[in-house]
Design a protein around this motif. Structure first.
Motif, PDB file in Angstrom:
ATOM      1  N   GLN A  28       0.802  -1.211   0.000  1.00 11.00           N
ATOM      2  CA  GLN A  28       0.000   0.000   0.000  1.00 11.00           C
ATOM      3  C   GLN A  28       0.840   1.269   0.000  1.00 11.00           C
ATOM      4  O   GLN A  28       0.418   2.296  -0.544  1.00 11.00           O
ATOM      5  CB  GLN A  28      -0.927   0.005   1.232  1.00 11.00           C
ATOM      6  N   PHE A  29       2.016   1.210   0.609  1.00 14.14           N
ATOM      7  CA  PHE A  29       2.780   2.433   0.828  1.00 14.14           C
ATOM      8  C   PHE A  29       4.161   2.437   0.176  1.00 14.14           C
ATOM      9  O   PHE A  29       4.819   3.469   0.145  1.00 14.14           O
ATOM     10  CB  PHE A  29       2.955   2.674   2.337  1.00 14.14           C
ATOM     11  N   VAL A  30       4.631   1.295  -0.317  1.00 16.11           N
ATOM     12  CA  VAL A  30       5.958   1.240  -0.960  1.00 16.11           C
ATOM     13  C   VAL A  30       5.756   1.044  -2.457  1.00 16.11           C
ATOM     14  O   VAL A  30       5.811  -0.066  -2.977  1.00 16.11           O
ATOM     15  CB  VAL A  30       6.822   0.100  -0.372  1.00 16.11           C
ATOM     16  N   GLY A  31       5.500   2.133  -3.159  1.00 19.50           N
ATOM     17  CA  GLY A  31       5.341   2.059  -4.596  1.00 19.50           C
ATOM     18  C   GLY A  31       3.985   1.506  -5.016  1.00 19.50           C
ATOM     19  O   GLY A  31       3.172   1.075  -4.201  1.00 19.50           O
ATOM     20  N   PHE A 277      16.595 -11.419  -0.578  1.00 24.65           N
ATOM     21  CA  PHE A 277      15.865 -10.317   0.057  1.00 24.65           C
ATOM     22  C   PHE A 277      16.584  -8.994  -0.174  1.00 24.65           C
ATOM     23  O   PHE A 277      15.950  -7.972  -0.480  1.00 24.65           O
ATOM     24  CB  PHE A 277      15.730 -10.596   1.550  1.00 24.65           C
ATOM     25  N   LEU A 278      17.891  -8.977  -0.044  1.00 19.36           N
ATOM     26  CA  LEU A 278      18.644  -7.745  -0.261  1.00 19.36           C
ATOM     27  C   LEU A 278      18.524  -7.277  -1.706  1.00 19.36           C
ATOM     28  O   LEU A 278      18.364  -6.076  -1.976  1.00 19.36           O
ATOM     29  CB  LEU A 278      20.115  -7.964   0.100  1.00 19.36           C
ATOM     30  N   GLN A 279      18.569  -8.193  -2.632  1.00 19.97           N
ATOM     31  CA  GLN A 279      18.407  -7.826  -4.042  1.00 19.97           C
ATOM     32  C   GLN A 279      16.998  -7.298  -4.317  1.00 19.97           C
ATOM     33  O   GLN A 279      16.827  -6.383  -5.129  1.00 19.97           O
ATOM     34  CB  GLN A 279      18.703  -9.039  -4.931  1.00 19.97           C
ATOM     35  N   SER A 280      16.000  -7.861  -3.628  1.00 21.10           N
ATOM     36  CA  SER A 280      14.634  -7.384  -3.819  1.00 21.10           C
ATOM     37  C   SER A 280      14.454  -5.973  -3.265  1.00 21.10           C
ATOM     38  O   SER A 280      13.641  -5.197  -3.788  1.00 21.10           O
ATOM     39  CB  SER A 280      13.646  -8.345  -3.139  1.00 21.10           C
ATOM     40  N   ILE A 281      15.199  -5.619  -2.215  1.00 21.98           N
ATOM     41  CA  ILE A 281      15.139  -4.250  -1.696  1.00 21.98           C
ATOM     42  C   ILE A 281      15.705  -3.272  -2.721  1.00 21.98           C
ATOM     43  O   ILE A 281      15.148  -2.185  -2.946  1.00 21.98           O
ATOM     44  CB  ILE A 281      15.920  -4.145  -0.370  1.00 21.98           C
ATOM     45  N   GLN A 282      16.783  -3.663  -3.371  1.00 25.10           N
ATOM     46  CA  GLN A 282      17.405  -2.782  -4.356  1.00 25.10           C
ATOM     47  C   GLN A 282      16.497  -2.545  -5.553  1.00 25.10           C
ATOM     48  O   GLN A 282      16.544  -1.472  -6.160  1.00 25.10           O
ATOM     49  CB  GLN A 282      18.735  -3.387  -4.806  1.00 25.10           C
ATOM     50  N   THR A 283      15.655  -3.533  -5.902  1.00 24.04           N
ATOM     51  CA  THR A 283      14.753  -3.401  -7.046  1.00 24.04           C
ATOM     52  C   THR A 283      13.314  -3.129  -6.628  1.00 24.04           C
ATOM     53  O   THR A 283      12.423  -3.124  -7.475  1.00 24.04           O
ATOM     54  CB  THR A 283      14.802  -4.675  -7.895  1.00 24.04           C
ATOM     55  N   VAL A 284      13.079  -2.928  -5.326  1.00 24.94           N
ATOM     56  CA  VAL A 284      11.735  -2.679  -4.775  1.00 24.94           C
ATOM     57  C   VAL A 284      10.771  -3.773  -5.218  1.00 24.94           C
ATOM     58  O   VAL A 284       9.672  -3.508  -5.716  1.00 24.94           O
ATOM     59  CB  VAL A 284      11.206  -1.278  -5.179  1.00 24.94           C
ATOM     60  N   ASP A 285      11.193  -5.023  -5.076  1.00 23.88           N
ATOM     61  CA  ASP A 285      10.357  -6.169  -5.413  1.00 23.88           C
ATOM     62  C   ASP A 285       9.554  -6.541  -4.171  1.00 23.88           C
ATOM     63  O   ASP A 285       9.958  -7.390  -3.365  1.00 23.88           O
ATOM     64  CB  ASP A 285      11.235  -7.338  -5.872  1.00 23.88           C
ATOM     65  N   ILE A 286       8.390  -5.921  -4.015  1.00 25.42           N
ATOM     66  CA  ILE A 286       7.622  -6.016  -2.771  1.00 25.42           C
ATOM     67  C   ILE A 286       7.157  -7.439  -2.461  1.00 25.42           C
ATOM     68  O   ILE A 286       7.181  -7.841  -1.294  1.00 25.42           O
ATOM     69  CB  ILE A 286       6.423  -5.044  -2.806  1.00 25.42           C
TER      70      ILE A 286
END
Length: 328
Positions: A28-31, A277-286
């Motif tokens: 809802q709030f991250v992109g 998980f760290l890679q998903s943070i870099q690409t905003v993969d919610i």
């Protein structure tokens, strides 16, 4: 006993509810999920159709209920960047993280308990002072610095061990393991030492302090007065009672090892869930971020529940206290 388990289970479910609420809030709030899934050439009509197909126009309560039900069935949706089911991606990375965490925990226990016993029984010897100094360094130094130092010494200078990766792995069904190959075992050594060093020093210091406390109790003095051999007093009576709180700490630390393996996996490029998980943070993969949060929380909560029950079963003082409270 049943009431105790039900109470702890209810507390665990409450914790998981709030974790699920936090994970759901990311959507809802991250992109905007739609913007993450489509390109710039997608029209507004196509975006709205996708939003309707994903159920993003439904009320928040309906979306949250659907999110929880999907999570219970291990359905975390599709990755925005990889366009693959998140559950499949996590399952493919899970063996690497679990093997690293379990091996680190076993290493911490195998070294931490004997070192703690020795420094408790022979606290004035030179070796005990050396071990306490090493434990202080293990507690004080950050994990990433320990990993970099180990890589520099054993991979760069000596060339004995690999500096990154998991080595050669063998697939056993859906589980891939490096424990059956020489390259896999060599690749596991440095990251497991890095991840388990803090836990080892913590267990060592805890065992030492508990041994010192137990050795001062009256029943140990009585055992010595009866003429029991010193090794019987130290290991059958003192160590047995000193290990009771270690069970709790060890269980809790196993959960933290899995949760905080991110740094170690990043330093050694270990292909586990933490690196994903760290890679998903870099690409905003919610979807991956929320799935990792829920799974790690579930592991920690489950371990805490098991540890609470084991501690209740092992320590008779808790049962006696609860019985006295019930009687009163």
């Amino acid at each position: 006993m049943l009431a105790f388990i039900l109470k702890r289970l209810l507390q665990s479910l409450l914790v998981m509810f709030f974790v699920a609420l936090i994970a759901f809030s990311m959507f809802q709030f991250v992109g905007d999920p739609v913007h993450q899934m489509v390109g710039i050439e997608t029209t507004l009509e196509e975006r709205e159709e996708l939003r309707e197909a994903l159920g993003l126009n439904d009320p928040i309560l309906v979306q949250f209920s659907r999110f929880v039900l999907d999570a219970v069935t291990f359905d975390f949706g599709i990755s925005y960047q990889h366009k693959k089911p998140v559950a499949d991606m996590i399952l493919s990375r899970m063996p690497a993280t679990l093997e690293l965490a379990i091996f680190s925990a076993l290493l911490a226990l195998a070294l931490g308990i004997p070192m703690g016993v020795y420094t408790g029984l022979r606290r004035n010897t030179l070796l005990a002072h050396v071990l306490m100094t090493v434990s202080l360094a293990g507690v004080s130094l950050p994990t990433f610095l320990i990993g970099i130092l180990l890589i520099f010494v054993f991979a760069v200078m000596l060339g004995w061990l690999p500096s990154f990766g998991r080595g050669e792995v063998i697939d056993l069904g859906w589980w891939s393991t490096g424990l059956l190959t020489v390259a896999g075992l060599k690749a596991l050594i440095l990251p497991s030492i890095t991840l388990g060093l803090f836990q080892m020093t913590l267990i060592m210091r805890l065992v030492r302090s508990e041994m010192l406390e137990v050795l001062r109790t009256d029943f140990i003095k009585f055992a010595r007065a009866r003429g029991l051999p010193e090794h019987v007093v130290n290991f059958r009576h003192a160590l047995k009672n000193a290990l009771i709180p270690v069970i709790t700490v060890t269980g809790l630390q196993l959960g933290s090892i899995i949760a905080f393996a991110i740094i170690t996996e990043t330093v050694f490029q270990w292909p586990g869930m933490g690196l994903l998980f760290l890679q998903s943070i870099q690409t905003v993969d919610i979807p991956i971020m929320s799935a990792y949060l829920i799974l790690i929380a579930f592991v920690v909560v489950a371990i805490n529940l098991v540890v609470d029950v084991l501690y209740y079963v092992i320590d008779p003082r808790l049962r006696a206290t609860r019985s006295a409270d019930s009687g009163a």
